[in-house]
Design an enzyme around this catalytic site. Structure first.
Site, mmCIF file in Angstrom:
data_model
loop_
_atom_site.group_PDB
_atom_site.id
_atom_site.type_symbol
_atom_site.label_atom_id
_atom_site.label_comp_id
_atom_site.label_asym_id
_atom_site.label_seq_id
_atom_site.Cartn_x
_atom_site.Cartn_y
_atom_site.Cartn_z
ATOM 1 N N ARG A 290 1.414 -11.089 5.892
ATOM 2 C CA ARG A 290 2.872 -11.153 6.046
ATOM 3 C C ARG A 290 3.363 -10.476 7.317
ATOM 4 O O ARG A 290 4.530 -10.602 7.669
ATOM 5 C CB ARG A 290 3.539 -10.538 4.804
ATOM 6 C CG ARG A 290 3.204 -11.347 3.554
ATOM 7 C CD ARG A 290 3.817 -10.733 2.319
ATOM 8 N NE ARG A 290 5.277 -10.768 2.366
ATOM 9 C CZ ARG A 290 6.066 -10.245 1.434
ATOM 10 N NH1 ARG A 290 5.531 -9.628 0.392
ATOM 11 N NH2 ARG A 290 7.358 -10.325 1.534
ATOM 12 N N HIS B 43 -5.673 -14.550 9.099
ATOM 13 C CA HIS B 43 -4.741 -13.420 9.212
ATOM 14 C C HIS B 43 -5.400 -12.173 9.797
ATOM 15 O O HIS B 43 -4.854 -11.082 9.712
ATOM 16 C CB HIS B 43 -4.126 -13.110 7.855
ATOM 17 C CG HIS B 43 -3.347 -14.257 7.275
ATOM 18 N ND1 HIS B 43 -2.243 -14.783 7.900
ATOM 19 C CD2 HIS B 43 -3.546 -14.994 6.157
ATOM 20 C CE1 HIS B 43 -1.777 -15.794 7.179
ATOM 21 N NE2 HIS B 43 -2.555 -15.947 6.115
ATOM 22 N N ARG C 102 22.809 19.361 -4.515
ATOM 23 C CA ARG C 102 22.832 17.900 -4.329
ATOM 24 C C ARG C 102 23.219 17.219 -5.636
ATOM 25 O O ARG C 102 22.690 17.550 -6.699
ATOM 26 C CB ARG C 102 21.446 17.388 -3.871
ATOM 27 C CG ARG C 102 21.001 17.940 -2.511
ATOM 28 C CD ARG C 102 21.856 17.431 -1.359
ATOM 29 N NE ARG C 102 21.777 15.990 -1.192
ATOM 30 C CZ ARG C 102 20.891 15.372 -0.398
ATOM 31 N NH1 ARG C 102 20.019 16.072 0.308
ATOM 32 N NH2 ARG C 102 20.890 14.056 -0.276
ATOM 33 N N PRO D 73 0.823 -1.226 0.000
ATOM 34 C CA PRO D 73 0.000 0.000 0.000
ATOM 35 C C PRO D 73 0.847 1.263 0.000
ATOM 36 O O PRO D 73 1.794 1.396 0.768
ATOM 37 C CB PRO D 73 -0.812 -0.112 1.292
ATOM 38 C CG PRO D 73 -0.213 -1.190 2.080
ATOM 39 C CD PRO D 73 0.695 -2.002 1.212
ATOM 40 N N GLU D 74 0.509 2.168 -0.892
ATOM 41 C CA GLU D 74 1.187 3.453 -0.988
ATOM 42 C C GLU D 74 0.281 4.520 -0.365
ATOM 43 O O GLU D 74 -0.841 4.239 0.050
ATOM 44 C CB GLU D 74 1.457 3.773 -2.465
ATOM 45 C CG GLU D 74 2.379 2.781 -3.148
ATOM 46 C CD GLU D 74 3.857 3.109 -2.925
ATOM 47 O OE1 GLU D 74 4.147 4.118 -2.241
ATOM 48 O OE2 GLU D 74 4.706 2.369 -3.435
#
Ligand SMILES: [Zn+2]
Length: 270
Positions: free
Chosen positions: A109, A90, A152, A2-3
């Protein structure tokens, strides 16, 4: 995995059934995810009223009227299930509300996490302390990126994935935003022009907003009893499209960069 947009959509989905309601029953089915559940989690949440939900980077926030906030991270495979028809092995945390909704945190997981933090001290919670500005908030500006990128030599792609520069931007969204802003992922941060940064900031917001909107439309399907919150697919312009044509007539390339794949079009990204 998930983002940020999935976490935002998850939080909005949870808010529809949690906001303002009391948690009447709380149960944990195992002692830990990535790390142990807080020892006082059940006691702290049982009987508490949820006063607000929110998000910081890829963390979801569930704030109670007891001055505490439950902070959750979905890790690699975490998802919330609302009113699930069947239990699953789960399912690790179960919340039942006064209106009778059941919310289950499911994580096959177990790379996710649940913490309990004093709401007044959220900014000093270790994962939040060094985070850069929220990409959808007012503090992500051209000036902020110009200062963060100045002198940078690190590639702009890697700087945008640095959580100290911007909070919660994942690989997919950085690839897509750089393509839309026509910036090459290997360009040194200090070599990105002000004009390019002026394109980049709104494109970062746009790719996230579009994904959240797409997730929100998916969410309507999740209103059914076995609904799951957490994941949705979207058509990307470059991500996962190696060898496919770009709208400019070029072709999408993939290169390894910082341990992840960068997808870009060498013809229109400079
Ligand atoms: Zn192109």
């Amino acid at each position: 995995m998930p983002e940020l947009p999935e976490v935002e959509t998850t939080v909005r989905g949870l808010a529809t059934v949690l906001a303002g309601d009391r948690l009447v029953r709380v149960a944990v089915n195992r002692p830990d995810l990535r790390r142990p559940f807080p020892v006082d989690l059940v006691q702290a949440l049982t009987g508490a009223r949820v006063v607000a939900l929110g998000r910081r980077a890829k963390y979801g926030l569930i704030q109670t009227d007891r001055g505490q906030t439950m902070v959750f991270h979905l890790g690699m495979s975490g998802r919330w299930r609302i009113d699930p028809a069947m239990p699953d092995r789960h399912d690790h945390l179960r919340l039942e509300t006064g209106r009778g909704h059941v919310l289950v945190l499911n994580d096959a997981r177990r790379f996710g996490s649940v913490d309990l933090v004093d709401t007044a001290a959220l900014n000093t919670f270790a994962p939040f302390a060094a985070l850069g500005p929220e990409p959808l908030g007012p503090d992500l500006t051209v000036g902020h990126l110009a200062r963060a990128f100045a002198d940078r030599i690190a590639a702009v792609k890697l700087l945008l994935l640095d959580q100290h520069v911007v909070a919660g931007l994942g690989n997919i969204y950085v690839c897509e935003a750089l393509h839309r802003a026509r910036i090459h992922p290997l360009r040194a941060g200090g070599q990105v022009s002000r004009a390019a940064l002026s394109r980049l900031v709104p494109e970062i917001r746009a790719v996230l907003d579009e994904a959240i909107t797409a997730g929100g439309s998916t969410l309507r399907d999740y209103a059914r009893p076995d609904g799951e919150l957490g994941y949705f697919a979207k058509d990307w312009r470059v991500y996962g499209r190696e060898g496919e044509p770009c709208h400019c007539g070029g072709h999408v390339e993939r290169i390894p960069q910082g341990g992840r794949s960068s997808f870009f079009c060498p013809r229109c990204q400079k």
